[in-house]
Design a protein around this motif. Structure first.
Motif, mmCIF file in Angstrom:
data_model
loop_
_atom_site.group_PDB
_atom_site.id
_atom_site.type_symbol
_atom_site.label_atom_id
_atom_site.label_comp_id
_atom_site.label_asym_id
_atom_site.label_seq_id
_atom_site.Cartn_x
_atom_site.Cartn_y
_atom_site.Cartn_z
ATOM 1 N N UNK A 36 0.844 -1.195 0.000
ATOM 2 C CA UNK A 36 0.000 0.000 0.000
ATOM 3 C C UNK A 36 0.878 1.242 0.000
ATOM 4 N N UNK A 37 0.321 2.351 -0.461
ATOM 5 C CA UNK A 37 1.064 3.614 -0.458
ATOM 6 C C UNK A 37 0.932 4.344 0.867
ATOM 7 N N UNK A 38 -0.031 3.933 1.700
ATOM 8 C CA UNK A 38 -0.342 4.678 2.916
ATOM 9 C C UNK A 38 0.762 4.637 3.964
ATOM 10 N N UNK A 39 1.721 3.725 3.828
ATOM 11 C CA UNK A 39 2.799 3.642 4.811
ATOM 12 C C UNK A 39 3.937 4.614 4.532
ATOM 13 N N UNK A 40 3.927 5.249 3.362
ATOM 14 C CA UNK A 40 5.029 6.150 3.023
ATOM 15 C C UNK A 40 4.539 7.351 2.233
ATOM 16 N N UNK A 41 3.305 7.763 2.456
ATOM 17 C CA UNK A 41 2.764 8.928 1.766
ATOM 18 C C UNK A 41 2.868 10.162 2.666
ATOM 19 N N UNK A 42 2.436 11.347 2.210
ATOM 20 C CA UNK A 42 2.560 12.542 3.053
ATOM 21 C C UNK A 42 1.863 12.426 4.405
ATOM 22 N N UNK A 43 0.715 11.736 4.463
ATOM 23 C CA UNK A 43 0.020 11.574 5.746
ATOM 24 C C UNK A 43 0.849 10.728 6.703
ATOM 25 N N UNK A 44 1.475 9.666 6.196
ATOM 26 C CA UNK A 44 2.337 8.834 7.039
ATOM 27 C C UNK A 44 3.538 9.639 7.532
ATOM 28 N N UNK A 45 4.078 10.482 6.666
ATOM 29 C CA UNK A 45 5.200 11.328 7.064
ATOM 30 C C UNK A 45 4.775 12.320 8.132
ATOM 31 N N UNK A 46 3.555 12.844 8.009
ATOM 32 C CA UNK A 46 3.034 13.777 9.014
ATOM 33 C C UNK A 46 2.898 13.078 10.363
ATOM 34 N N UNK A 47 2.417 11.826 10.357
ATOM 35 C CA UNK A 47 2.294 11.062 11.596
ATOM 36 C C UNK A 47 3.666 10.843 12.216
ATOM 37 N N UNK A 48 4.629 10.414 11.392
ATOM 38 C CA UNK A 48 5.977 10.145 11.894
ATOM 39 C C UNK A 48 6.599 11.403 12.479
ATOM 40 N N UNK A 49 6.476 12.525 11.760
ATOM 41 C CA UNK A 49 7.067 13.762 12.272
ATOM 42 C C UNK A 49 6.404 14.174 13.585
ATOM 43 N N UNK A 50 5.072 14.234 13.603
ATOM 44 C CA UNK A 50 4.359 14.711 14.793
ATOM 45 C C UNK A 50 4.655 13.831 16.003
ATOM 46 N N UNK A 51 4.700 12.513 15.793
ATOM 47 C CA UNK A 51 4.981 11.610 16.905
ATOM 48 C C UNK A 51 6.396 11.816 17.439
ATOM 49 N N UNK A 52 7.350 11.950 16.564
ATOM 50 C CA UNK A 52 8.722 12.209 17.008
ATOM 51 C C UNK A 52 8.835 13.597 17.639
ATOM 52 N N UNK A 53 8.107 14.547 17.134
ATOM 53 C CA UNK A 53 8.139 15.922 17.645
ATOM 54 C C UNK A 53 7.760 15.965 19.122
ATOM 55 N N UNK A 54 6.750 15.167 19.503
ATOM 56 C CA UNK A 54 6.281 15.186 20.897
ATOM 57 C C UNK A 54 6.806 14.000 21.704
ATOM 58 N N UNK A 55 7.674 13.183 21.106
ATOM 59 C CA UNK A 55 8.241 12.048 21.843
ATOM 60 C C UNK A 55 7.240 10.943 22.113
ATOM 61 N N UNK A 149 -12.080 9.541 22.796
ATOM 62 C CA UNK A 149 -11.223 10.519 22.111
ATOM 63 C C UNK A 149 -9.852 10.642 22.767
ATOM 64 N N UNK A 150 -9.592 9.839 23.786
ATOM 65 C CA UNK A 150 -8.306 9.918 24.474
ATOM 66 C C UNK A 150 -7.168 9.494 23.532
ATOM 67 N N UNK A 151 -5.996 10.097 23.676
ATOM 68 C CA UNK A 151 -4.855 9.694 22.831
ATOM 69 C C UNK A 151 -4.441 8.266 23.135
ATOM 70 N N UNK A 152 -4.086 7.503 22.075
ATOM 71 C CA UNK A 152 -3.800 6.074 22.288
ATOM 72 C C UNK A 152 -2.637 5.541 21.450
ATOM 73 N N UNK A 153 -2.090 6.343 20.515
ATOM 74 C CA UNK A 153 -1.116 5.823 19.560
ATOM 75 C C UNK A 153 0.298 6.306 19.887
ATOM 76 N N UNK A 154 1.265 5.389 19.768
ATOM 77 C CA UNK A 154 2.684 5.739 19.895
ATOM 78 C C UNK A 154 3.474 4.961 18.849
#
Length: 367
Positions: A36-55, A149-154
């Protein structure tokens, strides 16, 4: 990760840009491997950046999709720890995007244009986040109810390590191959599926089905009400049979789908399904019960009843054999107080704390 103090873990170093994260993802999770393309598309990159940004790594600082969509280039450009921590605390707070704006005002940070419109989380949540979970890159706190709605992903710690700067090309390639060999295999994907399965969490709810056997439901108040309904109300039917239970992320269980197909019933999964469908198979009854469980919202209203009835008729079910039930935890619950005035005429309400009673809302007929 080491802690800088008793409360906050050390934040990871970041790559230069969101584009750099997409380039890194194309090496770790390319379509040629994931399919699938969803693992390396702009949305996936946004998830990776945001998650690393906040640890957000290894169950520390869990995020929700809105934390990703509320990010902007101007916030992302601020790499100071105090801004990164402040963004996390604002984005996961009950005030959400309003708190993010207030944070920007307090710290003198330009808010900038959001990466995604506030109401367009599907590319992040339903496509890339799901694909990253399926491939072992994202962990889910399964003890949190699926409709919360609580945060759950790392990020999975090994995967997060592949997103760090400072690795030589040779070191990166070697570490990527090692991670792929344990995560992007059939057994690796099975491990990810088990790890992210809400039905395997400590808070999951096991239900004894009225027609035999059992099923494990996701953690949450809706499942508690549904358990009571299936173990008490359903047993009052002459010959009860559970046709399906709908849960977030699993609209139709595989076995339920096979059972519906064997009955010649086709269901529109995108809009039609109630929370539960029961049948009384006794030949002198032969009734279908459409059931909505209200732990927050979603009773059987006139519009909902009309849609369900239209589907039933289109499937060859007789209108006079259809029953409509909204299940609540209690008559005194705030959810019930809000929903009762909306109930459709000709429907029923049931309360799990009064399992032997049924409330009918119907036309007045004194004859």
């Amino acid at each position: 990760m080491t802690e800088t103090n008793a409360e906050r873990p050390e934040l990871p170093a970041l790559l230069d840009s969101r584009d750099a994260y997409q380039e890194r993802l194309n090496k770790i999770l390319p379509k040629s491997i994931t399919g699938v393309t969803y693992t390396a598309n702009p949305a996936a990159a946004a998830i990776a950046f945001a998650a690393m940004y906040v640890g957000s790594i290894g169950n520390e600082n869990p995020i929700r999709p809105s934390l990703v969509t509320w990010m902007s280039d101007t916030i992302a450009a601020h790499r100071e720890d105090h801004i990164r921590f402040a963004y996390y605390e604002a984005a996961v707070s009950k005030d959400g995007e309003k708190a993010v704006r207030q944070m920007c005002d307090i710290w003198g940070v330009d808010r900038g244009a959001l990466w995604y419109a506030d109401n367009s989380r599907e590319p992040v949540r339903d496509e890339s986040l799901k694909a990253l979970r399926n491939n072992g890159a994202v962990l889910t706190a399964t003890e949190i109810p699926t409709n919360s709605s609580k945060p759950r992903y790392t990020l999975e710690p090994g995967f997060a390590g592949l997103l760090l700067p400072g690795l030589s090309e040779e070191e990166l390639d070697e570490q990527i191959r090692a991670w792929q060999s344990t995560h992007l295999t059939p057994t690796g994907r099975r491990r990810a599926a088990i790890q992210n399965d809400p039905s395997r969490s400590a808070g999951s709810v096991t239900v004894h089905l009225p027609d035999g056997g059992s099923r494990t439901l996701h953690a949450g108040p809706s499942s508690v009400i549904l358990k009571a309904l299936l173990e008490h109300f359903a047993t009052k039917l002459d010959q009860p049979s559970l046709l399906f239970v709908s849960q977030p992320g699993e609209k139709i269980n595989l076995l339920d789908g096979q059972g519906l197909a064997s009955m010649g019933l086709e269901v529109d999964q995108t809009r039609l399904l109630p929370d539960c469908l029961l049948a009384d198979l006794a030949t002198d009854r032969d009734t279908f019960w459409f059931i909505e469980v209200v732990a927050s919202d979603g009773p059987i209203t006139e519009e909902r009843k009309h849609d369900l009835l239209q589907w039933a008729i289109s499937q060859g079910l007789q209108e006079d054999r259809c029953r409509f039930l909204t299940a609540f935890g209690s008559r005194t619950a705030s959810e019930a107080k809000r929903a009762l005035p909306q109930l459709a005429r000709g429907s029923y309400a049931w309360f799990s704390d009064e399992p032997d009673a049924l409330l009918a809302w119907d036309d007045l007929n004194l004859m």
